[in-house]
Design a protein around this motif. Sequence first.
Motif, short mmCIF file in Angstrom:
data_model
loop_
_atom_site.label_atom_id
_atom_site.label_comp_id
_atom_site.label_asym_id
_atom_site.label_seq_id
_atom_site.Cartn_x
_atom_site.Cartn_y
_atom_site.Cartn_z
N ILE A 61 0.88 -8.49 -0.15
CA ILE A 61 0.49 -9.87 0.14
C ILE A 61 1.56 -10.83 -0.36
N ARG A 62 2.00 -10.59 -1.59
CA ARG A 62 3.01 -11.49 -2.16
C ARG A 62 4.28 -11.48 -1.32
N LYS A 63 4.58 -10.29 -0.83
CA LYS A 63 5.81 -10.19 -0.05
C LYS A 63 5.68 -10.98 1.25
N VAL A 64 4.52 -10.85 1.91
CA VAL A 64 4.29 -11.60 3.13
C VAL A 64 4.38 -13.10 2.86
N LEU A 65 3.97 -13.49 1.66
CA LEU A 65 4.01 -14.91 1.31
C LEU A 65 5.39 -15.35 0.85
N GLY A 66 6.34 -14.42 0.82
CA GLY A 66 7.70 -14.84 0.58
C GLY A 66 8.30 -14.44 -0.76
N ALA A 67 7.60 -13.63 -1.55
CA ALA A 67 8.18 -13.21 -2.82
C ALA A 67 9.36 -12.30 -2.55
N ARG B 59 -1.35 -3.36 -2.64
CA ARG B 59 -1.86 -4.38 -1.74
C ARG B 59 -1.36 -5.76 -2.17
N GLU B 60 -1.48 -6.00 -3.49
CA GLU B 60 -1.06 -7.29 -4.00
C GLU B 60 0.42 -7.53 -3.71
N LEU C 212 0.05 -3.23 3.21
CA LEU C 212 -1.23 -3.86 3.51
C LEU C 212 -2.19 -2.85 4.12
N PRO D 164 6.07 -4.69 4.41
CA PRO D 164 4.78 -5.20 3.95
C PRO D 164 3.62 -4.64 4.76
N VAL D 165 3.87 -4.37 6.02
CA VAL D 165 2.77 -3.90 6.85
C VAL D 165 2.24 -2.56 6.34
N ARG E 39 -1.28 -1.73 -7.40
CA ARG E 39 -1.01 -3.10 -6.98
C ARG E 39 -0.29 -3.17 -5.65
#
Lengths: 227, 803
Positions: free
Chosen positions: B713-719, B709-710, B800, B796-797, B707
Amino acid sequence: MIQLHHLSKIYKSDTVETHALKEISLQVEEGEFVSIMGPSGCGKTTLLNIIGLLDNFNRGLYIFDSKEVKELAERESEKIRKDNIGFVFQNFNLLDELTVYENIELPLIYLGVKSSERKLRVTEILERISLGHRSGHFPYQLSGGQQQKVAIGRAIVAKPRLILADEPTGNLDSEQGSEIMEMLTALNESGTTIIMVTHSISDAAYSSRLVKLMDGHLVSEKSFLHV
Amino acid sequence: MFRARLKFAFRALLKNKTYSLLNIVGLALGLSVSLIIFLYLNSEFGFDKHVPNHETIYRVEGEFKINNEIEQFAGSSRALAPLLAKEYDYIDDYTRLYHIDVNVRFKSKNKSHYEEDIAIADNNFFEVFEIPMLKGDRKTCLKEPQSLVVTQHFAQRYFGETNPVGKQVSTSNHTYTVTGLIANWPSNSHHKFDAVLSAFNDTLDLQEQLNSLWQVNVFTFLKLPSSDQADRLVADFPGFYDKYMRPMGESFGGHFQIQLSELSEIHFGRSLQYDRKGGDKSYLYAFAAISLIVLILAGINFVNMATARGMKRVKEAGLRKVLGANKAEIRWLVFLESFLLSFASLFMAFVLVELVLELTPFNEVLQKDLSLSHINTGLLAGVALLLTSSVSVLSAWYPAFSLSKVPGLSAIRGGYQLGKRSVRMRRILVGFQFCISVAVVITALGMYRQMNYVSNKDLGFNKEDILLVSVEDSVTASRIPKIQEQLANSPYVMASSTSFSVPGRGLGRSVFSLESEVGGLFEQKVIDNMQVSLGYCTTMEMEVVEGRDFKRKDNLSEEKAVLVNQKMVEEQGWEQPIGKRIRWGFDESGEEMFYGTVVGVVANFNAHSLHESIKPTVLFLKDNQLGTFHIRVDSEHLKKALVSIEKVWAKHNPENSFQFSFLNKTLANLYQEEQRQSQLILYLTYMAIFISFLGLTGLASFTTGLRTREIGIRKVLGADVFQMVNLIFKEMFTLIVLSILLALPLAYLLIKAWLSGFAFSASLNPLIFAFSALVAALLAYLIISYHSLKVARNKPVDTLKYE
């Protein structure tokens, strides 16, 4: 809004040092639409990631809204990101097991927005990207252009001041691509700052300024005048 | 070609050092547990098989029938074997053994030790058992009186490395000459000893022999040509009984019959009175099952890790295919790596086993002498190879076959994902692992609690600080009052008394006539009884709850005073126990010879082990008797107490050496087997915890890996980090809760089954279950958090890019 002074990024492995970015200095004002172009491996994405606080750098200065980024704690840079920045990726990066609606809703959840307001805002976004009828679909049930629209929807739902787009049309055909570019332009016109990495001259033409990178150096800057 | 493959496999393992090490260590642990248990079982199942001619040696066991109650004894009369041999000429030979179960102090020059395991045997003992002598002559070593054959262990203690034969050791009243040296008597012997004294001399006349046939005092071994002859002897015995034993038997309504047990079958045979501690095969089967489970737990990790790694190697497999490898080639590679790993584990397991057995107190705790060198090499190699090969084939199966099916080009381009199906399987396996581990932990805690309960339970008397000195002849018995008088002056001796029997070593059982509640009516019953001297209750700190303790004048009165326990009062339904009459001891006409009156009731006490319930018991007073002298000493000054007692003893009873044992140790020996089992389970628990910790770690890192990648993504979205840890935990939460829920009833059944061997057991505390479940869940959360955190903390980079 964004000031970079002599910023460098070096990747180190056991034997080799790769200079991904060398002495980059760049300023982006609020409300600008900046395109970054350059050949593969010139450091475009790295630069975008650093601007988006997704990656760190080795030397130089990065000031975001008069705050020096290098000295920020992880938690603070997370907060800046959450409150100010939306991301759009070439490969969309949607979560496969979430529906269109849920994908768009996600940033609001992480911002702690109440569920009633979330519903309002997601519905509004779905209308804006004309995918209201697809809200219950999963990403793999959509075309590439639709997926990228969802990704843009997700990027703007938290009303960020800055959108970072990494080759947003890279995986799309030209018709879908221009649709996405129209959307980004419209966003920019309503006040959102946009920085976009692209390979496409035609996409770059939508922006107000073009920055060219070569081997980690910033080689030229050029302003477009839109009529 | 093979060399090239081997090189590839080696490189692949070296490239993933952490993975390889985790794999090797995990499996090595599982294998070493299996190996150690295999050694343990091999030793247990090999009980007494080290005696070269064990198939021809039979122990004579006695079955006494008195008033229709059958009592079976492991021992027999010392007069029995000579008469049997005279009567039946197909008995090749016989030998007798007697264990001195007390501490005897031996001295040689400046060295002095208390010895616990000393036996007395007929002079042909080593010949009948065909034991090879390291020094000395088997035929003559026990011929002379005061001869002593010692084991290497014993010799080492007194004489170091020098030849002990011809040297002397002495007790306080005898000097013995060492006439033979034998190898250490293996721990898997039912009858164990460190040294053997020559002692028996058959000077009894026929009448004395006949009188003593009804006694149980030695262990008798017959050498018979075959098992047919053993059956024949059992069948012939009624003739012997008629000839030698019937008249006396009829006088008190008794009957006697012998049974024969082949030497190697004694240890796991019937449970008999006066026997050495026996074994229970069902425990051995349980251990075998447990070791298999531990191996499966470890094997699961191995399989899971191999699968997880397989998923990461899709690209490599694709590339190999594009470059021309066929399916078989790729399978070969995976199998080869698996074999390399498992054989490395096997090697490590052997090293671990050797370290555990040689450097840790493992053998001491289990009272074993397990060693890799004791076992048939071929057998060991066979078992080890079988275990290892099966683990490697099973674990490599899935990755080998699924990797070989990877389509070359799309694997290189990326995006080809291997075995989403296997994820569910992995979860089930890890859930199983977790479930078993939690169950084992709870069971171990339950066993530990019971062992604690057993050693701390109020037995109705105070077992601590009591020295037991056996009084075997009437001269010694007559001197006890004088000794007691002297001991009363010692500040370190609190009280003393003599009793014929000792709690935990079996009480006398005889027929009593008991008055009923209504009065007048007498009913005959076989009742446990103890003959004690004055002051027994005080010495043992037993409580008299009704009436009174014995008094000095009770000795003089015609009607004897007796004490009974509460259980007796309860079973007889006596509302008014004081004054009830009891009769016993029947003469030739069947009339009772002794009359007694209950003068007091003592609180119930556990005269037997806690495996047995408390039985109605009668205590009657008898001074100057044979049996065991009980001395309560001041625990703070044990050494001083011993010195002063030994001094008094030597002064008043110079012919007999001062030999003693501790009551608490005697009682602890009753639970030796359970103690050993709970220790072993404890070790297995550590293993199970460790192995399932590895398993959970593997699954957590694997799941977070899938997970990545997921999470990015979630982290980039602010989780935030906490939200992501919970996300991963939520996914495994059901698995963990489910395995814990399954573990609880499993553990409950296991503990219940084990406790069923005890008449007295600690209550099953639900807190143990709750506590274990909670700790397990918490631990799982920590492990999962650790791994999720690792990924969640990444830039996050990086996550990803992982795609």
